[in-house]
Write an enzyme that holds these catalytic residues in place. Sequence first.
Site: not given
Length: 544
Positions: A64, A97-98, A390
């Site tokens: 994550d 997010t990545t 998530d």
Amino acid sequence: MYGNSNQPIIVLKEGTQRSKDKEAQFSNIDAAKAVADSVRSTLGPKGMDKMMVNSIGDVVITNDGVTILKELDVQHPAAKMVVEVAKTQDTECGDGTTTSVVLAGELLKQSEDLINANVHPTVITNGYNMAAAEAVKILNEIAVDAKNDKMLKTVSDTSLTGKDVGDDSDLSHLSDIIVKAAKFVADEDGRVDTKNIRITKKVGGVIADTYLVQGVVIDKELVHSRMPKISKDAKIAVFNCGLEVKKTEIDAQIQITDPSRMNDFLAEEEAGMKRMVDHIKETGATVVFTSKAIDELVQHYLTKAGIMGYRRLKESDIESIAKATGATICGEVNELTEKDLGTAGCVEEKRVGEDGMAFITGCKNPKAVTIFIRGGTEHVIEEVERAINDAVRTVGITLEDGKVVAGAGAPEIELGIRLAKFAASVGGREQLAIEKFAKAMEVIPWTLAENAGLDQIDVIIKMKSAHENNKDGKYFGIDLDSGEPVNMLDKNVIEPLRVKTQAVNSATEVANMILRIDDVIAARRAPPAPPQGGAPGGMPPGMM
């Protein structure tokens, strides 16, 4: 700095470091790229995990993006800005997010060529802003409606894929739970407050044993071992005050001169506690929850009255119980009335592993539910918890917006193609920046292919061809097993529209902010403080 007489003019404090213009810009860009590279290998369902060990030996294993960046002790100011992008993306969307960090790093990497070609950073940022605005328009055009449960489950599946949550059957099981939980707590306007979806975890069993509780699970045991272990059709009283004799606001002393009066004083104190419990019993309450203490004598009277009691609950637990059962939180025991009581089909204490936990279930219209996670090890359930967090957010924003886009790099390739055409219509030097923005979009499918062990160049060429030569080309993403472009709507790989728009906007904002910095002035760090104590050798100061 030098004046007219070529004499140096000292403006900054001695020891201050300063870098300007391209040196400062490239230093910041390199730092941001380093952060992006640190999480790049975790992108997508074929991404790898990172193991991080902190200074006291605690281990975190995850892929994550935001968790990795939070655990990293980033020092460079520009790198910290990129970390903030991931945190913002996580707050707004819960996922992507990545993607946002990798995209920010690629935008800065593409800008290096323009800076070397003496294109002013202001021109680059203007071009990036124009490209981002056009990208959001394109994303809205290619988005499709998502209103049924099947689409919501597909969104959850896509979010969970690549996380360490077991096999396909475990993934499907978790998605069913997540969609049900989101629909339970959704209000009339479709807004989902994910704080009302509680996540409780206990080591033991396997991931498939995870289940949804239509109510609240509290990790607390009964205050007295002889209290009832179960209450059917429970009437629940919720307090944020202690069930004990109140202390005075100011320090006070009671002087008893006659020994016989001591017994009267204790008897009155005991009678006050008994009246407290009698009042609770008169309202019809069968279970008591409080965020403060419960006196031992009160515990005794509650046990005699057949009332279950739990103490020292967290504020979040108290609020969730109130939302799930419809109870009113009372600040005084004497203020409790029958109308303040909440209701539940059952309140039961169950043994989970070695601990007792309170399960409040059978609530009529619960606005707070609990996902109870099980797993073989602490690391497994922590990763499942992150994955569920998530997925809950992605399902929530899909319920709110009702729009999704195809996944697996499909929207990024479509953006790259359309923005390249848009650049030609703009003209001027901004056109160069928009072209670089379009090129940067390809980093997502490129990285997905890289992490899957595929030939990146072949994949990008095939995907561009599929997008330009098919009627539904805008939905074609990369099949990471075969390396061929496939319609991702048919493959049930979709993501919320907001995840993509937020990633584009936040990545553009941080890239622009870093590009506009042309001067870095760093003050000299203060020397470490001398050790506490006397002079060396233990002698008093001033003596040899």
